[in-house]
Design a protein around this motif. Structure first.
Motif, short mmCIF file in Angstrom:
data_model
loop_
_atom_site.label_atom_id
_atom_site.label_comp_id
_atom_site.label_asym_id
_atom_site.label_seq_id
_atom_site.Cartn_x
_atom_site.Cartn_y
_atom_site.Cartn_z
N ALA A 43 37.82 45.67 36.62
CA ALA A 43 38.70 44.52 36.40
C ALA A 43 38.25 43.72 35.18
O ALA A 43 39.07 43.29 34.36
CB ALA A 43 38.71 43.63 37.64
N THR A 64 45.19 40.65 36.81
CA THR A 64 44.66 39.75 37.85
C THR A 64 45.25 40.08 39.21
O THR A 64 44.53 40.19 40.21
CB THR A 64 44.99 38.29 37.49
N GLY A 67 43.91 43.28 40.57
CA GLY A 67 42.52 43.12 40.98
C GLY A 67 42.42 42.52 42.36
O GLY A 67 41.63 42.95 43.20
N ILE A 68 43.23 41.51 42.64
CA ILE A 68 43.23 40.87 43.95
C ILE A 68 43.78 41.81 45.02
O ILE A 68 43.24 41.90 46.13
CB ILE A 68 44.03 39.55 43.89
N VAL A 105 39.62 37.05 40.79
CA VAL A 105 39.17 38.40 41.11
C VAL A 105 37.66 38.40 41.35
O VAL A 105 37.15 39.00 42.30
CB VAL A 105 39.53 39.40 39.99
#
Length: 267
Positions: free
Chosen positions: A23, A70, A73-74, A191
């Motif tokens: 990430a 983002t 990544g989450i 993240v």
């Protein structure tokens, strides 16, 4: 706290390390390329450089791409945490003989209080209450991105609004400037935060699975200590198994080995 870790936690820890590295690399790469494109490739810069790699992209904006990095990544971080929770349920059955009792609408806290039998469960869960609240928020954020058709957008906004005190506590605990951010203002720092909080929660829950020395002694396969007449070799075999499977410390492993070998002599 005694030394104890399941393979589920160890694998999740490796996953989190790889995810945060990926990430971070993606975020930095996109951000740096975006600066170059702004100065040299006009409005549709991503199309220009993608064609050099036989990839056709049209209308891609750097800001949207950074937001996508983002979000993904989450999504990946919580999906990995979800996989850990699934493994936790299986380990709870193996170690403590408890089949996971799931109720519709369970929070992480509710499910763990009901199913983890350690006498320390409630106090331990309460100590990480804010961390669990943070994971619940990111779970709703994940659902917001993955299941937009279910009209659940407001749940993440509402949860963030109604749990600001505990989310602020997490922000202070992990020394973050802004994260956790509102779902419409998430950044790469979210993240990083979900990765750190997920490790805290998973390590804590994993440790609550520790079934005690007697049960651990029963889980050591007989082939580990019945293949030799040497007590020293059998002891080392038991220690090796416990350290490999459950990250048990040497001193505790020796105590469990004594328990097993004393029972073997009596038997």
């Amino acid at each position: 706290m005694k030394e104890f870790q399941t393979a589920a936690f160890r694998h999740f820890k490796v996953f989190v390390g790889e995810l945060t590295t990926y990430a971070a690399g993606s975020y930095v790469s996109v951000s740096e390329v975006a600066k170059t494109l702004e100065n040299s490739h006009g409005e549709d810069g991503w199309r220009s450089i993608s064609e050099a790699h036989s990839i056709h992209i049209q209308g891609l904006k750097s800001e949207a791409l950074i937001k996508s990095v983002t979000r993904m990544g989450i999504v990946c971080a919580y999906s990995g945490f979800d996989a850990f929770l699934f493994a936790l349920k299986k380990q709870n059955k193996l170690l403590n003989g408890i089949s996971w009792d799931k109720h519709n609408g369970d929070t992480i806290r509710d499910a763990c209080l009901r199913n983890l039998v350690s006498p320390n469960t409630r106090n331990t869960i309460d100590r990480i209450k804010a961390d669990i609240t943070c994971m619940e928020y990111y779970r709703k954020a994940r659902n917001h991105f993955v299941h937009p058709e279910q009209c659940i957008d407001d749940k993440a906004f509402e949860y963030y609004k109604n749990n600001r005190e505990e989310l602020d506590e997490v922000r202070s605990k992990y020394k973050m400037q802004t994260s956790p951010n509102s779902i419409d203002d998430l950044s790469f720092h979210d993240v990083k935060l979900i990765a750190r909080v997920a490790l805290t929660v998973s390590k804590t829950l994993d440790n609550l699975l520790d079934p005690g020395d007697q049960r651990l002694s029963e889980l050591v396969p007989k082939k580990v200590y019945k293949g030799s007449k040497s007590e020293s070799r059998n002891t080392n075999g038991i220690i090796g198994f416990l350290r490999t499977e459950y990250s048990i410390g040497v001193d505790r492993s020796k105590d469990i080995a004594k328990m097993i070998l004393a029972h073997k002599l009596i038997g």
